[in-house]
Design a protein around this motif. Structure first.
Motif, mmCIF file in Angstrom:
data_model
loop_
_atom_site.group_PDB
_atom_site.id
_atom_site.type_symbol
_atom_site.label_atom_id
_atom_site.label_comp_id
_atom_site.label_asym_id
_atom_site.label_seq_id
_atom_site.Cartn_x
_atom_site.Cartn_y
_atom_site.Cartn_z
ATOM 1 N N MET A 160 0.835 -1.185 0.000
ATOM 2 C CA MET A 160 0.000 0.000 0.000
ATOM 3 C C MET A 160 0.869 1.234 0.000
ATOM 4 O O MET A 160 1.820 1.332 0.755
ATOM 5 N N SER A 161 0.536 2.164 -0.834
ATOM 6 C CA SER A 161 1.380 3.345 -0.911
ATOM 7 C C SER A 161 0.737 4.592 -0.315
ATOM 8 O O SER A 161 1.344 5.645 -0.344
ATOM 9 N N ALA A 162 -0.481 4.493 0.208
ATOM 10 C CA ALA A 162 -1.082 5.667 0.847
ATOM 11 C C ALA A 162 -0.274 6.001 2.095
ATOM 12 O O ALA A 162 0.028 5.143 2.903
ATOM 13 N N ALA A 163 0.117 7.253 2.209
ATOM 14 C CA ALA A 163 0.966 7.678 3.315
ATOM 15 C C ALA A 163 0.185 8.578 4.266
ATOM 16 O O ALA A 163 -0.758 9.256 3.866
ATOM 17 N N VAL A 164 0.627 8.578 5.521
ATOM 18 C CA VAL A 164 0.028 9.476 6.505
ATOM 19 C C VAL A 164 0.185 10.903 6.007
ATOM 20 O O VAL A 164 1.214 11.272 5.441
ATOM 21 N N SER A 165 -0.842 11.685 6.162
ATOM 22 C CA SER A 165 -0.949 13.089 5.721
ATOM 23 C C SER A 165 -1.304 13.232 4.250
ATOM 24 O O SER A 165 -1.599 14.328 3.811
ATOM 25 N N GLN A 166 -1.284 12.157 3.493
ATOM 26 C CA GLN A 166 -1.711 12.215 2.101
ATOM 27 C C GLN A 166 -3.218 12.424 2.061
ATOM 28 O O GLN A 166 -3.946 11.900 2.905
ATOM 29 N N ASN A 176 -15.575 -9.981 -4.099
ATOM 30 C CA ASN A 176 -14.450 -10.318 -4.980
ATOM 31 C C ASN A 176 -13.448 -9.189 -5.160
ATOM 32 O O ASN A 176 -12.776 -9.105 -6.187
ATOM 33 N N ASP A 177 -13.348 -8.297 -4.203
ATOM 34 C CA ASP A 177 -12.360 -7.223 -4.257
ATOM 35 C C ASP A 177 -11.678 -7.132 -2.892
ATOM 36 O O ASP A 177 -12.251 -7.512 -1.875
ATOM 37 N N THR A 178 -10.454 -6.621 -2.877
ATOM 38 C CA THR A 178 -9.702 -6.477 -1.641
ATOM 39 C C THR A 178 -9.891 -5.063 -1.105
ATOM 40 O O THR A 178 -9.781 -4.091 -1.854
ATOM 41 N N VAL A 211 -13.065 4.350 7.076
ATOM 42 C CA VAL A 211 -13.767 3.803 5.926
ATOM 43 C C VAL A 211 -12.966 2.657 5.315
ATOM 44 O O VAL A 211 -11.745 2.612 5.403
ATOM 45 N N ALA A 212 -13.695 1.744 4.699
ATOM 46 C CA ALA A 212 -13.072 0.673 3.929
ATOM 47 C C ALA A 212 -12.839 1.213 2.522
ATOM 48 O O ALA A 212 -13.744 1.752 1.884
ATOM 49 N N VAL A 254 -6.982 1.317 -5.013
ATOM 50 C CA VAL A 254 -6.933 2.791 -4.985
ATOM 51 C C VAL A 254 -5.692 3.263 -4.228
ATOM 52 O O VAL A 254 -5.070 4.256 -4.581
ATOM 53 N N LEU A 255 -5.320 2.535 -3.179
ATOM 54 C CA LEU A 255 -4.188 2.940 -2.353
ATOM 55 C C LEU A 255 -2.852 2.730 -3.056
ATOM 56 O O LEU A 255 -1.866 3.336 -2.689
#
Length: 71
Positions: free
Chosen positions: A1-7, A39-41, A62-63, A68-69
């Motif tokens: 996962m590439s979503a970072a804190v503060s993003q 059928n999705d993660t 939220v899920a 997307v991440l």
């Protein structure tokens, strides 16, 4: 996962669970736990909702689609 804190994520309605419309979320925490639904993660993300005026709103958990991440 590439979503970072503060993003700030801009999530289409189809990319997060149980909301309506586009969601702007400033990430505070991303769970390392993933789960499968229809059928999705998905991954739990917590952060401050960002209003149309750029001001932070309530904290939300939220899920979010894992795909997307990693964009």
């Amino acid at each position: 996962m590439s979503a970072a804190v503060s993003q700030t994520l801009i999530l289409a309605e189809r990319d997060y669970m149980y909301g309506a419309g586009t969601l702007r979320l400033r990430v505070e925490r991303v769970s390392t736990h993933r789960f499968i639904h229809d059928n999705d993660t998905w991954v739990m993300v917590e952060g401050a909702e960002i209003g149309w005026d750029g001001a932070p709103r309530d904290l939300r958990q939220v899920a979010v689609r894992a795909s997307v991440l990693s964009r």
